[in-house]
Design a protein around this motif. Structure first.
Motif, PDB file in Angstrom:
ATOM      1  N   TYR A 141       0.859  -1.193   0.000  1.00  0.00           N
ATOM      2  CA  TYR A 141       0.000   0.000   0.000  1.00  0.00           C
ATOM      3  C   TYR A 141       0.888   1.235   0.000  1.00  0.00           C
TER       4      TYR A 141
ATOM      5  N   ASP B  48      -1.701   4.722  -3.887  1.00  0.00           N
ATOM      6  CA  ASP B  48      -3.022   4.379  -3.361  1.00  0.00           C
ATOM      7  C   ASP B  48      -3.678   5.544  -2.634  1.00  0.00           C
ATOM      8  N   ASP B  49      -2.856   6.396  -2.024  1.00  0.00           N
ATOM      9  CA  ASP B  49      -3.413   7.475  -1.212  1.00  0.00           C
ATOM     10  C   ASP B  49      -2.397   8.614  -1.122  1.00  0.00           C
TER      11      ASP B  49
ATOM     12  N   GLY C 144      -5.320   1.650   4.580  1.00  0.00           N
ATOM     13  CA  GLY C 144      -4.365   0.747   3.949  1.00  0.00           C
ATOM     14  C   GLY C 144      -4.416  -0.649   4.532  1.00  0.00           C
TER      15      GLY C 144
END
Length: 436
Positions: free
Chosen positions: A109, A131-132, A150
């Motif tokens: 993640y 992812d973020d 995550g």
């Protein structure tokens, strides 16, 4: 220092000493101890974030550059990556892109730390595999929320991998079972082929040719012929209901009842004197088979049959048609005649009276028994072949003899089906009469 980097520990806000005191409650243990790789060229930034991660129960590995982080990822199982966007040399986007290309067992993640807030930049980050995102300076509560998100992804990925492994193991086991069944079916096919030990039987100038082509490994059609005494010959074509193993087992049983190799066990003949066997009338044979099948508990299959005995000295045939397709005669001059009245299948109802009908052949004439795999075959135009189509095929093959003719009929059948595989077993018996 890069944009957004923290120059001094005491100058950082809101993740300063005040922020740390605000969150000085007991450490929150992660349900599963994940490993976090923290990548930032700022040592101060790494110290602050590492302190939070350690308090929340994470194992932390640090890297000052993207290149160093890639080396770590290649040798350590990292679960979550928190990487600064702006770093000297390899920036966070390039590191993320190269990280996604690594050969890894599990998912990683990836959270990018950035001072950027433009939508276009965020989209670019997602495209390379992030992812973020977290904006700098880092807020502890927001970081914790991103990590929780995550962990949910990692948990779902882990569960999915476990289920995939279960499925893979099940498929491997099923493949092993399928291979074993396939080997058994291949052996069963060889055994079934042995039920028809010869595809041609010649008695004097007269010939019976046998043809069978199952639509699968094994089939439910059976053909056969035997000559128990001088100038007498019997032949038959059987089509058992259904397909596959059950039907194939039934054909094996019927082959034993009508064996040409072991006449003492053949219910179609009766031994008279020391080495003479008399042929029962075809209708009597159908009735005997009907009684045998209905007398067996648990047998739900039935079959259709065309069965004939012929006097080779006269060309006279006695035939029973037990629910089978109509036999077809092709005269020496090429004319085609379909004969028979239908009748009931064998093994369907008790106390059925089967009928005989008579056929007279002249030298040069021939009669064909065939399964409905011929006439009910669907052609490329969507229509069944039916009797009209079979008659045209017989006319085209009028000059061919014996097995060559049967092979040609099957070739014409497959030609009219196009690329479609057989939907039913195809079988036929051809008797060609030339007299004694």
């Amino acid at each position: 220092m890069q944009n957004g980097a923290i120059q001094e520990f005491s100058m950082v806000s809101p993740i300063s000493t005040k922020t740390l005191k605000t969150h000085a409650e007991p450490a929150i243990e992660s349900p599963q101890k994940h490993t976090v790789l923290l990548v930032d060229d700022s040592r101060v930034q790494r110290r602050i974030v590492r302190a939070l991660l350690a308090r929340w129960g994470y194992e932390v590995i640090e890297a000052a550059t993207g290149a160093e982080a890639l080396d770590i990822c290649a040798t350590h199982p990292v679960d979550i990556i928190i990487s600064d966007w702006m770093m000297p040399g390899m920036n966070g986007l390039e590191f993320c892109s190269r990280f996604r290309k690594l050969d890894r067992e599990g998912y990683g993640y990836f959270i990018l730390l950035t001072s950027k807030s433009e939508t276009e930049e965020m989209v670019h980050g997602l495209e390379v595999g992030a992812d973020d995102f977290l904006t700098k300076p880092v807020n502890a509560a927001e970081l914790k929320a991103r990590l929780t998100s995550g962990e949910r992804v990692l948990k779902m990925e882990s569960q999915l991998n476990e289920k995939n492994q279960i499925i893979t193991d099940a498929l491997t086991e099923l493949q092993g079972l399928y291979d074993a069944i396939d080997r058994d079916l291949l052996q069963a096919r060889k055994i079934q082929e042995s039920l028809v030990p010869r595809n041609t039987l010649s008695v004097g100038r007269n010939t019976v040719s046998l043809f069978i082509k199952p639509c699968g490994h094994v089939g439910g059609d059976l053909v056969g012929a035997f000559d128990p005494n001088y100038n007498r010959l019997a032949f038959y074509n059987i089509d058992v209901s259904g397909h596959g193993i059950t039907s194939a087992l039934m054909t094996a049983r019927l082959a034993g009842y009508l064996s040409g190799e072991f006449l003492d066990h053949n219910l179609a003949v009766e031994k008279r004197f020391e080495d003479f066997y008399a042929l029962h009338k075809p209708a009597h044979v159908a009735e005997s088979l009907n009684q045998r099948l209905l007398g067996d508990n648990g047998v739900g299959e039935y079959f259709t049959m065309a069965y004939a005995i012929v006097d080779l000295t006269t060309g006279h045939l006695s035939v029973t048609q037990a629910g089978h397709t109509h036999p077809v005669i092709q005269r020496a001059d090429g004319r085609v005649e379909f004969v028979g009245d239908g009748g009931m299948p064998v093994g369907l109802l008790p106390d059925v009276e089967f009928e005989n009908f008579e056929v007279q052949l002249q030298p040069g004439d021939r009669i064909l028994f065939y399964s409905d795999g011929f006439t009910e075959s669907v052609c490329t135009d969507g229509e069944m072949l039916e009797q009209e189509g079979l008659e045209k095929m017989l006319n085209r093959a009028a000059k061919l003899r014996g097995h060559e003719m049967l092979d040609d009929l099957f070739w014409m059948l497959t030609e009219q089906r196009g690329a479609e595989p057989l939907e039913d077993d195809v079988s036929a018996v051809l008797f060609e009469y030339e007299g004694v």
